[in-house]
Design a protein around this motif. Structure first.
Motif, PDB file in Angstrom:
ATOM      1  N   GLY A   1      13.382 -11.560   1.058  1.00 17.63           N
ATOM      2  CA  GLY A   1      12.724 -12.649   1.761  1.00 17.63           C
ATOM      3  C   GLY A   1      12.171 -12.256   3.116  1.00 17.63           C
ATOM      4  O   GLY A   1      11.439 -13.045   3.739  1.00 17.63           O
ATOM      5  N   GLY A   2      12.491 -11.068   3.565  1.00 13.83           N
ATOM      6  CA  GLY A   2      12.035 -10.609   4.869  1.00 13.83           C
ATOM      7  C   GLY A   2      10.629 -10.051   4.850  1.00 13.83           C
ATOM      8  O   GLY A   2       9.949 -10.046   3.813  1.00 13.83           O
ATOM      9  N   SER A   3      10.197  -9.571   6.010  1.00 14.46           N
ATOM     10  CA  SER A   3       8.844  -9.050   6.186  1.00 14.46           C
ATOM     11  C   SER A   3       8.880  -7.682   6.855  1.00 14.46           C
ATOM     12  O   SER A   3       9.823  -7.364   7.588  1.00 14.46           O
ATOM     13  CB  SER A   3       8.010 -10.001   7.041  1.00 14.46           C
ATOM     14  OG  SER A   3       7.898 -11.268   6.440  1.00 14.46           O
ATOM     15  N   LEU A   4       7.853  -6.921   6.592  1.00 14.36           N
ATOM     16  CA  LEU A   4       7.643  -5.633   7.254  1.00 14.36           C
ATOM     17  C   LEU A   4       6.153  -5.423   7.434  1.00 14.36           C
ATOM     18  O   LEU A   4       5.355  -5.897   6.611  1.00 14.36           O
ATOM     19  CB  LEU A   4       8.189  -4.474   6.416  1.00 14.36           C
ATOM     20  CG  LEU A   4       9.667  -4.101   6.487  1.00 14.36           C
ATOM     21  CD1 LEU A   4       9.945  -2.959   5.523  1.00 14.36           C
ATOM     22  CD2 LEU A   4      10.094  -3.744   7.894  1.00 14.36           C
ATOM     23  N   ARG A   5       5.806  -4.692   8.480  1.00 12.51           N
ATOM     24  CA  ARG A   5       4.424  -4.249   8.635  1.00 12.51           C
ATOM     25  C   ARG A   5       4.416  -2.738   8.710  1.00 12.51           C
ATOM     26  O   ARG A   5       5.031  -2.143   9.607  1.00 12.51           O
ATOM     27  CB  ARG A   5       3.760  -4.839   9.879  1.00 12.51           C
ATOM     28  CG  ARG A   5       2.272  -4.506   9.909  1.00 12.51           C
ATOM     29  CD  ARG A   5       1.532  -5.171  11.046  1.00 12.51           C
ATOM     30  NE  ARG A   5       1.645  -4.415  12.288  1.00 12.51           N
ATOM     31  CZ  ARG A   5       0.740  -4.459  13.258  1.00 12.51           C
ATOM     32  NH1 ARG A   5      -0.338  -5.217  13.131  1.00 12.51           N
ATOM     33  NH2 ARG A   5       0.935  -3.767  14.364  1.00 12.51           N
ATOM     34  N   LEU A   6       3.720  -2.143   7.773  1.00 13.32           N
ATOM     35  CA  LEU A   6       3.548  -0.699   7.766  1.00 13.32           C
ATOM     36  C   LEU A   6       2.241  -0.340   8.460  1.00 13.32           C
ATOM     37  O   LEU A   6       1.258  -1.079   8.365  1.00 13.32           O
ATOM     38  CB  LEU A   6       3.526  -0.163   6.337  1.00 13.32           C
ATOM     39  CG  LEU A   6       4.711  -0.533   5.446  1.00 13.32           C
ATOM     40  CD1 LEU A   6       4.571   0.143   4.093  1.00 13.32           C
ATOM     41  CD2 LEU A   6       6.018  -0.213   6.093  1.00 13.32           C
ATOM     42  N   SER A   7       2.256   0.795   9.136  1.00 14.72           N
ATOM     43  CA  SER A   7       1.053   1.299   9.794  1.00 14.72           C
ATOM     44  C   SER A   7       0.697   2.657   9.218  1.00 14.72           C
ATOM     45  O   SER A   7       1.561   3.396   8.737  1.00 14.72           O
ATOM     46  CB  SER A   7       1.286   1.443  11.292  1.00 14.72           C
ATOM     47  OG  SER A   7       1.588   0.201  11.897  1.00 14.72           O
ATOM     48  N   CYS A   8      -0.574   2.979   9.304  1.00 17.77           N
ATOM     49  CA  CYS A   8      -1.077   4.278   8.840  1.00 17.77           C
ATOM     50  C   CYS A   8      -2.048   4.791   9.889  1.00 17.77           C
ATOM     51  O   CYS A   8      -3.155   4.259  10.017  1.00 17.77           O
ATOM     52  CB  CYS A   8      -1.753   4.123   7.490  1.00 17.77           C
ATOM     53  SG  CYS A   8      -2.548   5.640   6.882  1.00 17.77           S
ATOM     54  N   ALA A   9      -1.629   5.788  10.633  1.00 21.58           N
ATOM     55  CA  ALA A   9      -2.471   6.372  11.679  1.00 21.58           C
ATOM     56  C   ALA A   9      -3.259   7.537  11.103  1.00 21.58           C
ATOM     57  O   ALA A   9      -2.669   8.476  10.554  1.00 21.58           O
ATOM     58  CB  ALA A   9      -1.604   6.841  12.842  1.00 21.58           C
ATOM     59  N   ALA A  10      -4.568   7.469  11.228  1.00 24.15           N
ATOM     60  CA  ALA A  10      -5.454   8.485  10.651  1.00 24.15           C
ATOM     61  C   ALA A  10      -6.067   9.357  11.739  1.00 24.15           C
ATOM     62  O   ALA A  10      -6.379   8.865  12.833  1.00 24.15           O
ATOM     63  CB  ALA A  10      -6.564   7.818   9.852  1.00 24.15           C
ATOM     64  N   SER A  11      -6.256  10.619  11.425  1.00 19.53           N
ATOM     65  CA  SER A  11      -6.923  11.532  12.346  1.00 19.53           C
ATOM     66  C   SER A  11      -7.555  12.665  11.559  1.00 19.53           C
ATOM     67  O   SER A  11      -7.166  12.938  10.424  1.00 19.53           O
ATOM     68  CB  SER A  11      -5.940  12.073  13.386  1.00 19.53           C
ATOM     69  OG  SER A  11      -4.892  12.789  12.758  1.00 19.53           O
ATOM     70  N   GLY A  12      -8.540  13.308  12.171  1.00 15.42           N
ATOM     71  CA  GLY A  12      -9.153  14.483  11.567  1.00 15.42           C
ATOM     72  C   GLY A  12     -10.324  14.210  10.644  1.00 15.42           C
ATOM     73  O   GLY A  12     -10.876  15.132  10.050  1.00 15.42           O
ATOM     74  N   PHE A  13     -10.708  12.960  10.493  1.00 18.15           N
ATOM     75  CA  PHE A  13     -11.880  12.609   9.701  1.00 18.15           C
ATOM     76  C   PHE A  13     -12.446  11.299  10.245  1.00 18.15           C
ATOM     77  O   PHE A  13     -11.826  10.637  11.070  1.00 18.15           O
ATOM     78  CB  PHE A  13     -11.528  12.491   8.209  1.00 18.15           C
ATOM     79  CG  PHE A  13     -10.552  11.393   7.876  1.00 18.15           C
ATOM     80  CD1 PHE A  13      -9.189  11.573   8.064  1.00 18.15           C
ATOM     81  CD2 PHE A  13     -10.979  10.169   7.374  1.00 18.15           C
ATOM     82  CE1 PHE A  13      -8.275  10.580   7.759  1.00 18.15           C
ATOM     83  CE2 PHE A  13     -10.080   9.164   7.062  1.00 18.15           C
ATOM     84  CZ  PHE A  13      -8.717   9.372   7.256  1.00 18.15           C
ATOM     85  N   THR A  14     -13.622  10.940   9.770  1.00 21.47           N
ATOM     86  CA  THR A  14     -14.312   9.752  10.285  1.00 21.47           C
ATOM     87  C   THR A  14     -13.776   8.517   9.564  1.00 21.47           C
ATOM     88  O   THR A  14     -14.335   8.055   8.567  1.00 21.47           O
ATOM     89  CB  THR A  14     -15.829   9.897  10.101  1.00 21.47           C
ATOM     90  OG1 THR A  14     -16.260  11.148  10.647  1.00 21.47           O
ATOM     91  CG2 THR A  14     -16.561   8.762  10.826  1.00 21.47           C
ATOM     92  N   PHE A  15     -12.699   8.012  10.089  1.00 23.87           N
ATOM     93  CA  PHE A  15     -11.957   6.921   9.448  1.00 23.87           C
ATOM     94  C   PHE A  15     -12.859   5.750   9.072  1.00 23.87           C
ATOM     95  O   PHE A  15     -12.714   5.172   7.991  1.00 23.87           O
ATOM     96  CB  PHE A  15     -10.857   6.465  10.398  1.00 23.87           C
ATOM     97  CG  PHE A  15     -10.022   5.327   9.902  1.00 23.87           C
ATOM     98  CD1 PHE A  15     -10.187   4.053  10.417  1.00 23.87           C
ATOM     99  CD2 PHE A  15      -9.054   5.530   8.928  1.00 23.87           C
ATOM    100  CE1 PHE A  15      -9.402   2.999   9.969  1.00 23.87           C
ATOM    101  CE2 PHE A  15      -8.268   4.483   8.468  1.00 23.87           C
ATOM    102  CZ  PHE A  15      -8.443   3.206   8.988  1.00 23.87           C
ATOM    103  N   VAL A  16     -13.763   5.391   9.938  1.00 26.80           N
ATOM    104  CA  VAL A  16     -14.550   4.171   9.741  1.00 26.80           C
ATOM    105  C   VAL A  16     -15.389   4.240   8.466  1.00 26.80           C
ATOM    106  O   VAL A  16     -15.729   3.210   7.887  1.00 26.80           O
ATOM    107  CB  VAL A  16     -15.427   3.879  10.968  1.00 26.80           C
ATOM    108  CG1 VAL A  16     -16.508   4.939  11.121  1.00 26.80           C
ATOM    109  CG2 VAL A  16     -16.036   2.501  10.906  1.00 26.80           C
TER     110      VAL A  16
END
Length: 123
Positions: free
Chosen positions: A15-30
């Protein structure tokens, strides 16, 4: 060097919540699609959802509104917000980036992968 680094996993009660993050580098993320996958113990990897640069997203059928993908192109970071977590959500969660710009849930579409972050849902 291309890197995708997930964070935010851990132990959470049902029933709980989590927020995962994904940090990108080394390429044109957009210019890349960004997706989240997971692999539960003894199961195949499955696609949770994917998001393109415009913010348009697509989700796997099992998500049923519990998970939301977002991205911050200025920060080169993607997010997976998970709510109403269930024990069956226990898995390794991976982010991935693909150059096609398409909303694909197939892992073949993704070139770069993170190492994963573990989510355990248990009382």
């Amino acid at each position: 060097e291309v890197q995708l680094v997930e964070s935010g996993g851990g132990l959470v009660q049902p029933g709980g919540s989590l927020r995962l993050s994904c940090a990108a580098s080394g390429f044109t993320f957009v210019t890349y699609s960004m997706a989240w996958f997971r692999r539960a113990p003894g199961k195949e990897r499955e696609g949770i959802g994917t998001i393109v640069s415009s913010g348009e997203a697509r989700y796997g059928d099992f998500v049923k509104g519990r998970f939301t993908i977002s991205r911050d192109n200025a920060e080169n970071t993607g997010y997976l917000q998970m709510s109403n977590l269930k024990p069956e959500d226990t898995a390794m969660y991976y982010c991935a980036a693909g150059p096609s710009g398409a909303l694909s849930l197939g892992d073949w579409a993704y070139l770069f992968w993170g190492q994963g972050t573990r989510v355990t849902v248990s009382a």
